[in-house]
Design a protein around this motif. Structure first.
Motif, PDB file in Angstrom:
ATOM      1  N   PRO A 168       0.836  -1.207   0.000  1.00 15.23           N
ATOM      2  CA  PRO A 168       0.000   0.000   0.000  1.00 15.23           C
ATOM      3  C   PRO A 168       0.872   1.259   0.000  1.00 15.23           C
ATOM      4  O   PRO A 168       2.084   1.187   0.225  1.00 15.23           O
ATOM      5  N   ALA A 169       0.261   2.395  -0.205  1.00  8.18           N
ATOM      6  CA  ALA A 169       0.977   3.668  -0.145  1.00  8.18           C
ATOM      7  C   ALA A 169       1.128   4.099   1.311  1.00  8.18           C
ATOM      8  O   ALA A 169       0.235   3.867   2.140  1.00  8.18           O
ATOM      9  N   SER A 170       2.258   4.699   1.630  1.00  8.12           N
ATOM     10  CA  SER A 170       2.449   5.243   2.970  1.00  8.12           C
ATOM     11  C   SER A 170       1.399   6.314   3.232  1.00  8.12           C
ATOM     12  O   SER A 170       1.133   7.173   2.390  1.00  8.12           O
ATOM     13  N   GLY A 171       0.759   6.244   4.400  1.00  2.58           N
ATOM     14  CA  GLY A 171      -0.307   7.176   4.736  1.00  2.58           C
ATOM     15  C   GLY A 171      -1.694   6.673   4.414  1.00  2.58           C
ATOM     16  O   GLY A 171      -2.687   7.293   4.813  1.00  2.58           O
ATOM     17  N   ALA A 172      -1.784   5.536   3.687  1.00  2.66           N
ATOM     18  CA  ALA A 172      -3.094   4.983   3.328  1.00  2.66           C
ATOM     19  C   ALA A 172      -3.793   4.421   4.565  1.00  2.66           C
ATOM     20  O   ALA A 172      -3.148   3.935   5.503  1.00  2.66           O
ATOM     21  N   TYR A 204      -1.634  -6.012   1.668  1.00  2.00           N
ATOM     22  CA  TYR A 204      -0.529  -6.223   0.724  1.00  2.00           C
ATOM     23  C   TYR A 204      -0.741  -7.563   0.029  1.00  2.00           C
ATOM     24  O   TYR A 204      -1.669  -8.303   0.353  1.00  2.00           O
ATOM     25  N   ARG A 245      -3.451   2.845   9.758  1.00  4.04           N
ATOM     26  CA  ARG A 245      -2.795   3.776   8.839  1.00  4.04           C
ATOM     27  C   ARG A 245      -1.412   3.227   8.524  1.00  4.04           C
ATOM     28  O   ARG A 245      -0.664   2.840   9.429  1.00  4.04           O
ATOM     29  N   VAL A 246      -1.065   3.183   7.260  1.00  4.79           N
ATOM     30  CA  VAL A 246       0.235   2.661   6.848  1.00  4.79           C
ATOM     31  C   VAL A 246       1.304   3.714   7.120  1.00  4.79           C
ATOM     32  O   VAL A 246       1.169   4.879   6.730  1.00  4.79           O
ATOM     33  N   ASP A 261       5.767   3.591   7.606  1.00  9.83           N
ATOM     34  CA  ASP A 261       6.934   3.390   6.753  1.00  9.83           C
ATOM     35  C   ASP A 261       6.833   2.068   5.995  1.00  9.83           C
ATOM     36  O   ASP A 261       6.417   1.044   6.550  1.00  9.83           O
ATOM     37  N   LEU A 262       7.206   2.092   4.716  1.00 15.98           N
ATOM     38  CA  LEU A 262       7.338   0.860   3.934  1.00 15.98           C
ATOM     39  C   LEU A 262       8.765   0.360   4.086  1.00 15.98           C
ATOM     40  O   LEU A 262       9.721   1.090   3.832  1.00 15.98           O
ATOM     41  N   ARG A 291       9.984  -3.523  -0.839  1.00 14.89           N
ATOM     42  CA  ARG A 291       9.513  -3.061  -2.148  1.00 14.89           C
ATOM     43  C   ARG A 291       9.003  -4.258  -2.942  1.00 14.89           C
ATOM     44  O   ARG A 291       9.415  -5.400  -2.687  1.00 14.89           O
ATOM     45  N   LEU A 295       6.168  -3.525   6.492  1.00 15.87           N
ATOM     46  CA  LEU A 295       5.693  -2.158   6.687  1.00 15.87           C
ATOM     47  C   LEU A 295       5.336  -1.949   8.147  1.00 15.87           C
ATOM     48  O   LEU A 295       5.300  -2.900   8.929  1.00 15.87           O
TER      49      LEU A 295
END
Length: 417
Positions: free
Chosen positions: A89-93, A102, A250-251, A253-254, A257, A267
């Motif tokens: 996912p995107a950081s902050g999602a 994921y 809330r996501v 740090d990733l 990759r 994450l």
């Protein structure tokens, strides 16, 4: 005479230490016995003792601590061995119940809410446990009919599980026992995997409070849910099929990759509501209670009211700025009454004022002026050696409220601080 004066000073030091320790622990001061009848003490040379005056002042246990405004303490989600990360996912999602977090080998890991993780493969009808309850509660919340459940006290015997085909590597928040051990295709394909063994067969098991049973109706609900997500409708849940969280997340740090080996940290997650976290020493934490009101000063100077929502039970060691060992810490979590006041801030240092008890216009002396009496209670010692018995009240910031016959503002008393 000098030896007796030194002994009296040592008693005051011990009393001060005992009082401070007892206050921090929320306990009761145990007075140290003093020799003599408790009414007189040997006079010493006034020039050789430290004195303080009884003052009339306001005492308050309110204090201010530095904290951090953010989304709370993050935790790390780990992936399974034997796979490749195919989607993050995107950081902050924000991810809610029923949504994928994921994918590993293109197999989704879905968020379910609860306190018990899925710690085994659920493929045996009649399996009983709290992890089954977690699955049942989430499927019901997602709108699936799970059917009736056996009542507490029912004795259930699991049925033999049908042989299952070798699955692909599953995505999980922790590598499960018996997880796939075969290597994934270097290009991220599914690869050939060793079969995942089913959960160890249970004998007859009695349903306890908080348990659920993997009934045919629940298995059918699993199949319908799998079909609705585009997964194979097998009715079997592997450990990595769900990631259990306390609620919406809330996501942060990733840590991996797409294309990375899925084993390891993927994450970090936090809650979705902004809170203020305040580290306090384990000794001081007795002063903070859930529900206690606070005032938070934001970076722009504005203030926001709040309440303590939690005081952690985990005590963590800390290092000071110079690399030495600092006092162990607990985390006090504060929830803002008006969350909108922090809408434009994701993270920032703040000041938190904790309310406390306040008494105005009281007579007070330094804690180090208290002398324990052999018959119990405390006294103040004047520079000429007299002991004046006193009652004590509120302790705050090194001072203590005192009262008694002969205790007036401006009275000089001997103190250790």
């Amino acid at each position: 005479m000098r030896a007796r004066r030194s002994s009296s000073r040592r008693r005051r030091v011990a009393v001060a230490a005992a009082v401070v320790s007892a206050l921090a622990a929320g306990g009761v001061v145990v007075a140290l016995a003093a020799p003599g009848d408790g009414t007189h003490a040997a006079a010493g040379d006034p020039a050789e003792v430290r004195t303080a005056s009884v003052t009339q002042t306001d005492l308050s246990t309110a204090l201010t601590k530095s904290g951090t405004l953010g989304y709370g303490t993050p935790w790390t989600v780990k992936g399974p061995a034997g796979g490749r990360v195919t989607l993050l996912p995107a950081s902050g999602a924000t991810v809610q119940r029923g949504q994928q977090l994921y994918r590993v080998n293109d197999r989704p890991a879905t968020v379910f809410y609860g306190a018990t993780p899925l710690f085994r493969r659920l493929d045996t009808p009649g399996t009983v446990g709290r992890d089954v309850r977690m699955v049942a509660d989430n499927l019901r919340a997602l709108g699936h009919d799970i059917g009736a459940q056996p009542t507490v006290g029912t004795l259930v015997t699991p049925s033999p599980a049908a042989p299952a085909p070798a699955p692909v590597a599953s995505a999980s928040s922790a590598a499960p026992t018996g997880a796939p051990t075969g290597a994934a295709d270097p290009k991220g394909g599914k690869g050939q995997q060793d079969p995942v063994p089913p959960a160890a067969p249970q004998g007859p098991t009695r349903v306890r409070e908080g348990d659920a049973v993997l009934t045919p109706s629940l298995i059918a609900a699993v199949e319908r849910w799998q079909q609705s997500t585009g997964a194979t409708a097998s009715g079997v849940l592997d450990v990595g099929d769900v990631v259990v969280t306390p609620g919406p997340v809330r996501v942060g740090d990733l840590k991996a990759r797409p294309g990375d080996d899925s084993a390891g940290d993927l994450l970090s997650l936090t809650g979705t509501e902004k809170v203020v976290t305040v580290p306090v020493t384990a000794q001081d934490s007795a002063s903070f209670q859930k529900g206690q009101t606070v005032t938070v000063t934001l970076p722009d100077g504005s203030t926001a009211p709040g309440k303590i929502s939690a005081v952690s039970t985990v005590i963590q060691g800390a290092d000071d700025a110079e690399g030495g060992n600092a006092a162990p810490k607990r985390t006090v979590t504060v929830q803002l009454d008006e969350a909108s006041k922090a809408d434009r801030i994701d993270a920032a240092p703040v000041q938190v004022q904790f309310t406390g008890r306040t008494e105005q216009g009281v007579l007070a002396v330094p804690v180090g002026a208290l002398v324990a009496l052999s018959e119990g209670g405390y006294a103040l010692q004047t520079p000429d050696g007299r002991l004046i018995k006193v009652t004590t009240g509120l302790f705050a910031k090194g001072l203590v409220k005192v009262g008694g016959d002969g205790v007036t503002a401006g009275l000089k008393v001997v103190t250790t601080s």
